[in-house]
Design an enzyme around this catalytic site. Structure first.
Site, PDB file in Angstrom:
ATOM      1  N   SER A 113      85.456  60.963  14.347  1.00  0.00           N
ATOM      2  CA  SER A 113      86.600  61.712  14.875  1.00  0.00           C
ATOM      3  C   SER A 113      87.477  60.857  15.774  1.00  0.00           C
ATOM      4  CB  SER A 113      86.113  62.958  15.622  1.00  0.00           C
ATOM      5  OG  SER A 113      85.264  62.624  16.698  1.00  0.00           O
TER       6      SER A 113
ATOM      7  N   LYS B 128      80.123  60.216  15.436  1.00  0.00           N
ATOM      8  CA  LYS B 128      80.688  59.173  16.294  1.00  0.00           C
ATOM      9  C   LYS B 128      82.142  59.526  16.566  1.00  0.00           C
ATOM     10  CE  LYS B 128      82.898  54.797  16.255  1.00  0.00           C
ATOM     11  NZ  LYS B 128      83.277  54.929  17.656  1.00  0.00           N
TER      12      LYS B 128
ATOM     13  N   GLY C 149      91.496  59.758  11.175  1.00  0.00           N
ATOM     14  CA  GLY C 149      91.793  58.469  11.781  1.00  0.00           C
ATOM     15  C   GLY C 149      92.856  57.743  10.986  1.00  0.00           C
ATOM     16  N   SER C 150      92.848  56.430  11.056  1.00  0.00           N
ATOM     17  CA  SER C 150      93.903  55.649  10.421  1.00  0.00           C
ATOM     18  C   SER C 150      93.681  55.507   8.920  1.00  0.00           C
ATOM     19  CB  SER C 150      93.984  54.260  11.054  1.00  0.00           C
ATOM     20  OG  SER C 150      92.926  53.441  10.600  1.00  0.00           O
ATOM     21  N   THR C 151      94.780  55.327   8.210  1.00  0.00           N
ATOM     22  CA  THR C 151      94.723  55.126   6.765  1.00  0.00           C
ATOM     23  C   THR C 151      93.977  53.840   6.430  1.00  0.00           C
ATOM     24  OG1 THR C 151      96.789  56.330   6.444  1.00  0.00           O
ATOM     25  CG2 THR C 151      96.146  54.788   4.703  1.00  0.00           C
TER      26      THR C 151
ATOM     27  N   VAL D  17      91.557  52.318   8.085  1.00  0.00           N
ATOM     28  CA  VAL D  17      90.117  52.493   8.239  1.00  0.00           C
ATOM     29  C   VAL D  17      89.558  53.341   7.099  1.00  0.00           C
ATOM     30  CG1 VAL D  17      88.319  53.547   9.677  1.00  0.00           C
ATOM     31  CG2 VAL D  17      90.115  52.161  10.733  1.00  0.00           C
TER      32      VAL D  17
ATOM     33  N   GLU E 197      91.530  62.972   6.804  1.00  0.00           N
ATOM     34  CA  GLU E 197      92.946  63.160   7.153  1.00  0.00           C
ATOM     35  C   GLU E 197      93.351  61.923   7.914  1.00  0.00           C
ATOM     36  OE1 GLU E 197      95.898  63.442   9.666  1.00  0.00           O
ATOM     37  OE2 GLU E 197      94.557  64.893  10.612  1.00  0.00           O
TER      38      GLU E 197
ATOM     39  N   CYS F  40      99.217  63.096  14.568  1.00  0.00           N
ATOM     40  CA  CYS F  40      99.483  62.622  13.208  1.00  0.00           C
ATOM     41  C   CYS F  40     100.607  63.428  12.571  1.00  0.00           C
ATOM     42  CB  CYS F  40      98.219  62.684  12.361  1.00  0.00           C
ATOM     43  SG  CYS F  40      97.249  64.169  12.580  1.00  0.00           S
TER      44      CYS F  40
ATOM     45  N   GLU G 142     104.129  53.773  10.638  1.00  0.00           N
ATOM     46  CA  GLU G 142     103.549  54.690  11.613  1.00  0.00           C
ATOM     47  C   GLU G 142     103.437  53.988  12.962  1.00  0.00           C
ATOM     48  OE1 GLU G 142      99.924  57.887  11.846  1.00  0.00           O
ATOM     49  OE2 GLU G 142      99.431  55.878  11.131  1.00  0.00           O
TER      50      GLU G 142
END
Length: 542
Positions: free
Chosen positions: A187, A212, A265-267, A269, A293, A327, A424
């Protein structure tokens, strides 16, 4: 053994408290903030129902007040991830065989605990740890998390009650089993409610979880664990570890019992995670569920018929609430030339009136960005825009001497494909492209093709035919689409949230669609009077 068909309490959205001057909730929240600031909390990991301390501690500071220490968390390693997986697998059989209504009762109790005794502590922890103002914390860490827990219970009952038809002589049943193995919840920092939902949605459906969270959300995550423990969540169902993402990934994504990931989180990752899972696919007992997402480059486009004041307000709120660290935040806008002078004036008036500072001063609309890495990245975009000769019509200043403060900044880009219109930024930076008011159709196509993301977007128009057109052209440009409203503020049970393209798998957190990802269906057919002769009637002689 259950001998009744239970009906859960009807889910309704938690009312949002206003925190107006003189209100009791304002006084209680300020008291909670003062109480948390008066002590330094010691935050362990939580594995198999036990607090785990390593002695390797990391200090937690409010992003808006770097000189203050809120406490320390204990940092773990790969060994603790293995412990968490073992605990999850040990707890699995008993938890998934616990009747659904008993599981539901735990999360309904958690929602009531957050509604009452934990509300102000949770909001205060979010305000201090993540630098959210009182209203942003209230709609997130209180209301949305309460809604996730209550509505997910209701959605769970819908999943279980959806049953197939049965013909005479048989009974067809559908069983929704928990996944075989454990689920990994990863998260982000920006929403405490997401931190609470990512591990609990799979757990509600009978799964056990290794969780985590972002290091910058550990402070409020520990309050979530407090609530769940008091609500009666059994040992090993959710195990919270404080390790690096790469360290967790090496252990989790190579484990044969890995059954799924719930991610925000990020795209970048998420793509790395997806590739790693693909590379290891032969390792797993089943095909893991991948639910994520990710990023967004969310748009607002106004038609020449729009109300300029409404457009300006949507941009001021949509781009700069929680410092643009949503986001869903408005990050690029397309304003027609006939409206731009008024939209510019109204926005400049709005931003000039916004105060920036600590969360303890409830008059501050703007607080700090989350950490130094974010500050350096966001301020770098602003500095480069100045260097490139882009027009800055509001803000543009930043300072990290006392906290990570960046002014709400509005850039006007002549080039609709300038980098701040495409990339972004995840901060209080809005880039506006002023387009020829007669080139609406061409601009719609630019909006649709500029960004790889497709999370949220908004259109403004008083012309119904143009609303219909824009809705059609931008069909795949946003998973959450708003008409005459800002592109932020999705509410559980009202606007299920998620996007496609590079923005994720669009499994809609806060809806039945998400819960269906955490179960594996089994069809059961029972025949009451089975045949005793293999011969069918068509075989009989004439």
């Amino acid at each position: 053994m259950s001998n009744a068909i239970f009906r859960v309490p009807k889910a309704v959205n938690e009312p949002v408290k206003a925190y107006a001057p003189g209100s009791s909730e304002r006084m209680m929240l300020k008291a909670a903030i003062a109480e948390l600031k008066a002590v330094q909390v010691d935050i362990p990991m939580f594995i198999d129902g036990k607090e785990v301390r390593t002695g390797k501690t990391v200090a937690i500071h409010p992003p808006h007040e770097l000189s203050h220490t809120l406490g320390h968390y204990h940092q773990g390693d790969a060994g603790h991830v293995k412990m968490a997986i073992d605990a999850a697998l040990k707890a699995k059989a008993q938890w998934e065989n616990t009747s659904w209504e008993e599981r539901a009762a735990i999360f309904l109790k958690a929602a009531d605990l957050l509604t009452g005794p934990y509300r102000y502590k949770m909001n205060a922890a979010t305000m201090l740890g993540q630098s959210k103002n009182a209203f942003q914390a209230e709609i997130d860490s209180a209301c949305e998390l309460i809604d996730f827990w209550r509505f997910n219970v209701e959605f769970m009952t819908q999943v279980y009650s959806d049953q197939p038809e049965s013909l005479p002589g048989m009974w067809n049943r559908m069983e929704h089993r928990a996944l075989e193995g454990f689920v990994f919840a990863l998260s982000p920092f920006n929403f405490t409610s997401i931190g609470g939902n990512l591990p609990t949605a799979p757990a509600m459906m009978g799964n056990t979880v290794v969780w985590k969270t972002s290091n910058t959300q550990i402070y409020s995550a520990w309050v979530i664990m407090e609530i769940l423990r008091e609500a009666g969540l059994p040992d090993g169902v959710i195990n919270l570890v404080h390790v690096s993402g790469s360290e967790a990934g090496k252990v989790i994504f190579s484990h044969p019992d890995f059954a799924g990931i719930h991610f925000t989180g990020s795209t970048e990752v998420f793509r790395t995670i997806w590739k790693t899972i693909g590379d290891n696919i032969a390792t797993y007992k089943s095909y893991p569920r991948i639910v994520g997402e990710t990023g967004g480059k969310d748009f607002v486009i106004a038609h020449k018929s729009s109300n300029a004041k409404a457009v300006a307000t949507a941009l001021s709120r949509g781009a700069f609430e929680f410092q643009g660290q949503k986001c869903s935040a408005a990050s690029r806008a397309y304003v027609p030339s006939n409206l731009w002078p008024d939209v510019k004036k109204y926005m400049q008036e709005d931003l000039a009136s916004m105060k920036m500072g600590t969360v303890e001063d409830f008059g501050n609309f703007i607080n700090a960005v989350i950490d130094e890495k974010a500050f350096d990245s966001i301020s770098g975009y602003i500095a480069k825009a100045k260097e490139d000769g882009q027009e800055i019509v509001a803000g543009g200043n930043f300072d990290k001497s006392k906290g990570y403060f960046i002014e709400p900044t509005v850039i006007v880009a002549k080039d609709a494909k300038y980098r701040t219109m495409c990339e972004e930024i995840f901060g209080p930076v809005l880039t506006i492209h002023v387009y020829d008011a007669e080139k609406w159709d061409e601009t719609l196509e630019i909006v649709n093709t500029t960004s790889p993301y497709a999370l949220t977007g908004a259109i403004f128009s008083q012309d119904r035919y143009e609303i219909v057109k824009a809705t059609r052209v931008l069909r795949h440009a946003a998973g959450n689409f708003y008409i005459n409203d800002k592109p932020t503020g999705a509410v559980v049970g009202q606007q299920p949230f998620g996007g496609a393209r590079a923005s994720g798998t669009n499994d809609k957190a806060g809806s039945i669609l998400n819960l269906l990802r955490w179960v594996s269906a089994r069809t059961i057919k029972e025949t009451f009077n089975p045949p005793t002769d293999y011969r069918y009637p068509f075989l009989n002689a004439e």
